[in-house]
Design an enzyme around this catalytic site. Structure first.
Site, PDB file in Angstrom:
ATOM      1  N   ASP A 171       8.628  32.623 -12.856  1.00 40.53           N
ATOM      2  CA  ASP A 171       9.992  32.205 -12.620  1.00 40.53           C
ATOM      3  C   ASP A 171      10.637  32.605 -11.250  1.00 40.53           C
ATOM      4  OD1 ASP A 171      11.145  32.283 -16.242  1.00 40.53           O
ATOM      5  OD2 ASP A 171      10.149  30.547 -14.862  1.00 40.53           O
ATOM      6  N   ASP A 367      29.883  24.610  11.532  1.00 39.77           N
ATOM      7  CA  ASP A 367      30.226  23.391  10.515  1.00 39.77           C
ATOM      8  C   ASP A 367      30.765  23.876   9.160  1.00 39.77           C
ATOM      9  OD1 ASP A 367      28.442  25.092   9.293  1.00 39.77           O
ATOM     10  OD2 ASP A 367      26.551  23.514   9.059  1.00 39.77           O
ATOM     11  N   ASP A 371      34.363  28.454   9.680  1.00 41.30           N
ATOM     12  CA  ASP A 371      34.385  28.492  11.110  1.00 41.30           C
ATOM     13  C   ASP A 371      35.352  27.755  11.921  1.00 41.30           C
ATOM     14  OD1 ASP A 371      31.708  29.629  11.064  1.00 41.30           O
ATOM     15  OD2 ASP A 371      30.693  27.720  10.805  1.00 41.30           O
TER      16      ASP A 371
END
Length: 471
Positions: A171, A367, A371
């Site tokens: 996993d 973005d 920011d």
């Protein structure tokens, strides 16, 4: 010392700028940053200014926005215990305890000489970087003392179902590649009995309100519809993560700072990548590791930026040190700063602004919602429009409508060409008009010359400006 004030109801950009400026000018205040999207004011000040700062902030805010509610955001306290091996001087112990207690952001400081320990209660942002400061203070009194941070042990909860597998090695190695360019690994903890699907479900529920790229990655991996009517009390904790009530359970999803601030005993993940820890009802659930893939044209974009005259490229990131270094080395960046909170990004930007060459400009590309303050502070803020948050786009001066870093080079190229054409048109217009002005004064220019001096110049300027369409 850092203090955060909530300015509930503040929605005026002009007033925000005035508040930020006036608070920043107060005696003892080192920096002042208003985040209009989150309606907060972050103030970095000397300890001498603490006593009257709240009252002064409220007065300044109400002088511009009388209806705004001003309150101080209290930062969760974290307990840190430091081992002071070799400490045997009662007098030095008292001095160490006093000096550490006087540090900004520290609520209490207690030295136990018998156990050779120093216990400190401090805010999460201060506690994260306290070890170096404590070491300096201790060594100023006892140079031979060994200083180290004591790791607080967590008690494992009782397993209700021994058959419930956590994660096996297979996993841990399995990856899910996402359309948004990230690879997500599900990581478990030997102390829990949660299945991988439940870890992902909790994470998706917490991130269902967010438009952050990480949230989109998790939701895309989860791939099931989410009923937000079951949720309440959603809170986005800046620089830490998200808190939400899901069917009576308090779900926390975010970075390690969130786990520490909420006093959640968790297993730290050492793998390289963005760690997204999940907890429910005060118990650790698991961790999702998100490894961002560098966009294919990023390296080329950085190289092209340097070719067109960009002097220095620096990355400011909230990711951990290893990710920051790996990406910076791969892209050929000049410098990087990792593990930054939103206000720390602003501080680093201001530092870079002071270092820049006179006459040069500082641009920032971002973005995310975190920011936005940096985009607003830079000389030129550039938002990536494809995955960019509304806050980032609103704060930016320039918006790139795709998420290709190479478009930044094109944007600069177009801007330079536009400036050249504007200057050419100014010179052409002033030059021709000046010539015909002199000829007219001397009686050598008639009506048709005057028409050419007016309409002709306009036509020449328009035709010249149309060259930009080729870019």
């Amino acid at each position: 010392m850092k203090r955060v004030f909530i300015l509930k109801g503040l929605d005026c950009p002009n007033c925000s700028a005035k508040i930020e400026k006036e608070v920043g000018a107060l005696p003892g205040v080192e920096s002042s940053v208003v985040n209009l999207m989150q309606q907060t004011l972050t103030v970095q000040s000397e300890k001498s200014a603490d006593a009257t700062l709240a009252e002064q902030v409220e007065t300044i805010v109400h002088s511009h926005e009388p209806d705004v509610e001003v309150s101080e955001k209290t930062e969760p306290a974290v307990t840190k215990v430091y081992l002071l091996k070799g400490l045997d001087c009662p007098n030095c112990s008292a001095k160490i305890e006093k000096e550490v207690g006087e540090l900004g952001g520290v609520a209490s400081s207690t030295v136990n000489l018998m156990n050779q320990t120093l216990t400190v209660q401090a805010g999460t942002s201060v506690a994260a970087s306290l070890l170096d400061t404590v070491t300096t203070i201790v060594h100023s009194h006892e140079p031979d003392v060994e200083v180290s941070e004591k790791q607080l042990e967590a008690t494992a909860p009782v397993k209700k179902d021994e058959k419930a597998a956590v994660y096996n090695d297979e996993d841990k190695k399995r990856t899910i590649r996402l359309a948004v360019g990230a690879v997500v690994y599900a990581i478990g903890m030997a102390l829990t009995v949660y299945q991988k699907e439940q870890v992902l479900e909790y994470a998706a529920q917490a991130e269902s309100y967010s438009n952050h790229p990480i949230a989109k990655s998790i939701l895309a991996t989860y791939g099931k519809p989410i009923d937000q009517k079951q949720f309440s009390g959603f809170e986005e904790i800046s620089g830490h993560g998200i808190s939400v009530m899901v069917q009576g359970k308090k779900v926390l999803a975010g970075n390690s700072k969130l786990m520490e601030s909420e006093k959640i005993a968790y297993a730290a993940c050492d793998a390289a990548g963005t760690k997204f820890y999940v907890a429910a009802d005060g118990s650790y659930v698991g961790c999702i590791l998100i490894a961002d893939e560098v966009k294919p044209d990023s390296k080329c974009a950085i190289a092209e930026l340097k070719k067109i005259g960009v002097e220095k490229t620096v990355m400011l990131t909230g990711d951990d040190e290893r990710i920051g270094k790996s990406v910076a080395d791969e892209l050929g960046l000049d410098a990087y700063y990792a593990q930054l909170l939103p206000d720390q990004k602003v501080e680093k930007l201001e530092m870079l602004d002071k270092q820049k060459r006179q006459g040069s400009k500082l641009a920032f590309v971002g973005d995310g919602i975190n920011d936005a303050p940096v985009l607003a502070r830079a000389d030129v803020g550039i938002a990536m429009g494809g995955l960019g948050s509304d806050a980032a786009i609103e704060a930016a001066d320039v918006v790139l409508m795709t998420d290709e870093p190479s478009k930044l080079v094109e944007a600069i190229d177009v801007a330079k060409a536009t400036k050249r054409i504007v200057m050419q048109n100014i010179v052409i217009a002033l030059g021709i008009k000046s010539v015909f002005l002199v000829l007219g004064a001397l009686g050598m220019a008639g009506m048709w010359e005057a028409v050419f001096g007016d309409v002709g110049v306009t036509i020449i300027a328009v035709l010249n400006a149309m060259r930009i369409l080729k870019k």
